[in-house]
Design a protein around this motif. Structure first.
Motif, PDB file in Angstrom:
ATOM      1  N   ILE A   1      38.909 -13.691 -24.619  1.00 29.85           N
ATOM      2  CA  ILE A   1      39.577 -13.712 -23.316  1.00 29.85           C
ATOM      3  C   ILE A   1      40.828 -12.840 -23.405  1.00 29.85           C
ATOM      4  O   ILE A   1      41.315 -12.545 -24.501  1.00 29.85           O
ATOM      5  N   PRO A   2      41.376 -12.382 -22.277  1.00 32.11           N
ATOM      6  CA  PRO A   2      42.563 -11.518 -22.311  1.00 32.11           C
ATOM      7  C   PRO A   2      43.742 -12.156 -23.047  1.00 32.11           C
ATOM      8  O   PRO A   2      44.005 -13.358 -22.914  1.00 32.11           O
ATOM      9  N   GLN A   3      44.448 -11.329 -23.813  1.00 36.34           N
ATOM     10  CA  GLN A   3      45.610 -11.758 -24.595  1.00 36.34           C
ATOM     11  C   GLN A   3      46.835 -10.969 -24.128  1.00 36.34           C
ATOM     12  O   GLN A   3      46.734  -9.778 -23.842  1.00 36.34           O
ATOM     13  N   LYS A   4      47.982 -11.639 -24.078  1.00 35.92           N
ATOM     14  CA  LYS A   4      49.234 -10.974 -23.687  1.00 35.92           C
ATOM     15  C   LYS A   4      50.281 -11.157 -24.767  1.00 35.92           C
ATOM     16  O   LYS A   4      50.426 -12.244 -25.326  1.00 35.92           O
TER      17      LYS A   4
ATOM     18  N   TYR B   1      41.906 -20.625 -18.274  1.00 32.20           N
ATOM     19  CA  TYR B   1      40.687 -20.453 -19.057  1.00 32.20           C
ATOM     20  C   TYR B   1      40.106 -21.786 -19.513  1.00 32.20           C
ATOM     21  O   TYR B   1      39.304 -21.839 -20.448  1.00 32.20           O
ATOM     22  N   GLN B   2      40.476 -22.856 -18.832  1.00 30.32           N
ATOM     23  CA  GLN B   2      39.904 -24.177 -19.064  1.00 30.32           C
ATOM     24  C   GLN B   2      39.711 -24.895 -17.731  1.00 30.32           C
ATOM     25  O   GLN B   2      40.390 -24.595 -16.750  1.00 30.32           O
ATOM     26  N   LEU B   3      38.767 -25.833 -17.732  1.00 33.09           N
ATOM     27  CA  LEU B   3      38.540 -26.678 -16.570  1.00 33.09           C
ATOM     28  C   LEU B   3      38.583 -28.139 -17.003  1.00 33.09           C
ATOM     29  O   LEU B   3      38.096 -28.487 -18.082  1.00 33.09           O
ATOM     30  N   LYS B   4      39.163 -28.990 -16.159  1.00 28.89           N
ATOM     31  CA  LYS B   4      39.184 -30.425 -16.434  1.00 28.89           C
ATOM     32  C   LYS B   4      38.411 -31.151 -15.337  1.00 28.89           C
ATOM     33  O   LYS B   4      38.663 -30.949 -14.150  1.00 28.89           O
ATOM     34  N   PHE B   5      37.452 -31.956 -15.760  1.00 28.14           N
ATOM     35  CA  PHE B   5      36.640 -32.736 -14.833  1.00 28.14           C
ATOM     36  C   PHE B   5      36.777 -34.221 -15.141  1.00 28.14           C
ATOM     37  O   PHE B   5      36.952 -34.611 -16.302  1.00 28.14           O
ATOM     38  N   GLU B   6      36.680 -35.014 -14.103  1.00 26.01           N
ATOM     39  CA  GLU B   6      36.547 -36.459 -14.255  1.00 26.01           C
ATOM     40  C   GLU B   6      35.063 -36.792 -14.216  1.00 26.01           C
ATOM     41  O   GLU B   6      34.373 -36.441 -13.253  1.00 26.01           O
ATOM     42  N   SER B   7      34.565 -37.439 -15.262  1.00 26.73           N
ATOM     43  CA  SER B   7      33.156 -37.784 -15.308  1.00 26.73           C
ATOM     44  C   SER B   7      32.982 -39.292 -15.396  1.00 26.73           C
ATOM     45  O   SER B   7      33.681 -39.966 -16.166  1.00 26.73           O
ATOM     46  N   ASN B   8      32.037 -39.809 -14.617  1.00 27.43           N
ATOM     47  CA  ASN B   8      31.698 -41.229 -14.688  1.00 27.43           C
ATOM     48  C   ASN B   8      30.561 -41.491 -15.661  1.00 27.43           C
ATOM     49  O   ASN B   8      30.146 -42.623 -15.853  1.00 27.43           O
TER      50      ASN B   8
END
Length: 599
Positions: A430-433, A560-567
């Protein structure tokens, strides 16, 4: 000759004009090597597209079926037998038993190709090579196979487009074009090797266990009675399976395509249907010759309302479940699958109303042979996602590790200032700075790659104190100046990248000449990427498996991340990008490590 036939038709003949054109192209002096390959592949793609527009899509189902029993020529069979016996007399073939000869040398066709005399033509074209091998007193069929395969690999081209050619090729199409899919590649291997007395078979991986499609290759019978694999286009014999394992491909099954009937699945119950791949009686399971396998005894936990007689073991091909094995269901709703590849997620299914339906929960067959069932459990938790597909070996940050980013006011970079060194903590494509922390202006900047690096950099950016993108002339060491991929590092498209060929692997570098001195506030770069990481600005939908795919919601990524609530836990998940891309894989979520395990 039962079930043996050719597929033909006017539309197929029109598409076959591609091969005549390619023969003319080669005869007119298209050079060897990468230029030849690019020219022929490009011409093939454009000709195919033109034919598709003019003639329509070439479909197997619309071709004419001509049974051998009605159409085969006696002269053709006599010639095939005569030259097969001639090949059997060769010093690397005369040890074969009559049964081995009949199985691995004698068959008169490969698959469903239109029949043309081929055996005598191939034998005669290799006559000088045969004489030379006899003169050198070579009697090892493996050595002969290796030598001939190296010659074939020099002229054969694999074409992704030719996967759309839905049948096996006639002799003239195969040798005029010298191009095709991996199945056509295997056909070439069978034709040539059997013609010169090498006992050869056609092997097939119906589907991989962790990606789409499968593969066709060859194996030959050695004097010790063991088979060794090879493929046209790959000069290393005995490396087909090994290479794919190195690339991370999981293999659930390998089947041998035989000339004689290998099994006889005749449904006893009227109306019972077999899945199409398993209607082929010329298919022999040889998985245990190539893979670490286990036998499975499974309880089918879902009601069998349609009283299906057969169960199917399926793998996920990125979009759908695909059958790779079948077995009879007993009276207690149990089923046994033999010689199954390990380290893969499987789903038992039944085939009713022309559709696959789950017969039980998916499960993991671990490398140690143990099984973990993936029955969903209701339990609320957060899951953090950063990928939708496994890391392929060619999408690697390693070529950039130890790259030195330098700045200078001299064109030869003498006494250059090191702004940054890329270390081995670079894990994701992924892109780096990077902030430079320099107060000096510079005219020249460069990425100096370590020795033998393939580059694998997609983008290279430099930013001024005001946040403005700094532009300049692209520069490099002389060896890279003719590299056609050099421009990719400045095209603002992360899907393209710099690829350094083996012959160019010395002290390579790329950079910019700003023409005047500039203050550099920030450096950004992106390693070669498949863009299968979660990507800011794109929308994603998360699914879980419970007899079908069920949605857990849609989210737009802002990092570059996703957070989900899962049952749901202890089940299979699937993350789909709704905006672009097709590659996506099932995964489980390790609660202890709080991370995805992609299968």
């Amino acid at each position: 000759m039962k079930y043996k036939y050719a597929l033909t038709g006017e539309k197929l003949e029109k598409y076959d004009t591609i091969f005549n054109y390619l023969k003319t192209l080669r005869n007119n002096g298209i050079s060897q090597g990468s230029v030849r390959s690019r020219t022929i592949l490009s011409k093939t793609d454009s000709l195919w597209e033109q034919l598709r527009k003019n003639e329509g899509i070439l479909l197997k189902e619309r071709l004419l079926l001509k049974p051998d029993l009605l159409h085969i020529d006696a002269k053709y069979l006599i010639e095939n037998i005569d030259y097969a016996f001639k090949a059997w007399e060769l010093p690397w073939s005369n040890h074969l038993s009559f049964e081995e000869f009949c199985t691995y040398i004698l068959p008169y066709r490969f698959g469903n190709e239109r029949l043309e005399p081929w055996r005598s033509k191939i034998y005669n074209s290799f006559s000088k090579k045969i004489d030379s091998l006899i003169e050198e007193d070579i009697t090892d069929p493996k050595l002969v196979c290796n030598l001939i395969n190296r010659e074939l690999s020099k002229v054969w081209l694999y074409s992704q487009t030719m996967n759309n050619y839905p049948v096996d090729m006639s002799y003239s199409s195969l040798f005029n074009g010298l191009i095709g899919s991996c199945r056509h590649q295997a056909e070439l291997g069978v034709y040539v090797m059997r013609s010169i007395g090498i006992p050869t078979v056609h092997e097939q991986i119906p589907h991989y266990g962790n990606r789409s499609v499968g593969h066709d290759f060859n194996s030959m019978l050695q004097k010790n009675g063991k088979f060794v694999n090879f493929e046209v286009g790959n000069t290393e014999i005995a490396s087909v399976i090994e290479k794919r394992e190195k690339w991370g491909f999981k293999i659930p099954k390998v089947y041998r395509q035989t000339f004689e009937i290998a099994h006889n699945f005749e449904p006893e119950k009227k109306g019972e249907m077999l899945s199409p791949p398993f209607k082929n009686p010329y298919s022999l399971d040889v998985s245990d010759l190539y893979l670490s396998v286990s036998d499975l005894s499974l309880d089918l936990k879902f009601p069998n309302y349609n009283k299906s007689k057969y169960a199917y073991l399926c793998v996920f091909d990125n979009q759908n479940w695909k059958a790779i094995d079948t077995a009879l269901i007993d009276a207690n709703q149990k089923v046994e699958f033999k010689n199954v590849g390990k380290g893969i997620v499987y789903l038992p299914m039944v085939f009713t109303n022309n559709t696959f339906k789950p017969a039980s929960y998916p499960f993991i067959l671990h490398k140690d042979g143990s099984v973990s069932e993936l029955a969903p459990i209701e339990k609320k938790r957060k899951i953090i996602l950063d990928r939708k597909y496994w890391f392929k070996p060619d999408i690697s940050t390693k070529p950039l590790v130890n790259t030195v980013i330098q700045a200078s006011n001299r064109k030869d970079f003498k006494n250059a200032t090191t702004l940054y060194t890329i270390e081995d903590t670079l894990n994701y494509p992924i892109p780096q700075k990077i902030n430079t922390n320099t107060n000096q202006p510079y005219r020249y900047v460069r990425f100096l790659f370590p020795s033998k690096s393939t580059g694998n950099i997609a983008e290279m950016e430099f930013t001024s104190e005001t946040g403005k993108r700094l532009n300049g002339n692209l520069i490099s060491n002389p060896e890279l100046q003719k590299n056609s991929t050099l421009k990719n590092v400045r095209d603002q498209d992360v899907a393209t990248y710099l690829k350094i060929e083996k012959k160019e692997k010395s002290s390579n570098w790329i950079g910019l000449d700003f023409n005047t001195k500039k203050y550099i506030k920030e450096i950004s770069f992106c390693p070669r990427t498949d863009k299968n990481n979660v990507w800011p600005g794109l929308s994603y939908e998360l699914f879980y498996w419970d007899k079908q795919w069920k949605s857990l919601g849609i989210k737009k990524a802002n990092s570059y991340q996703l957070k989900f609530e899962s049952n749901i836990t202890q089940t299979l998940f699937l993350l789909k990008c709704l905006d672009e891309g097709k590659e996506e894989r099932i995964f489980t979520y390790d609660q202890a490590l709080d991370k995805q395990i992609i299968w």
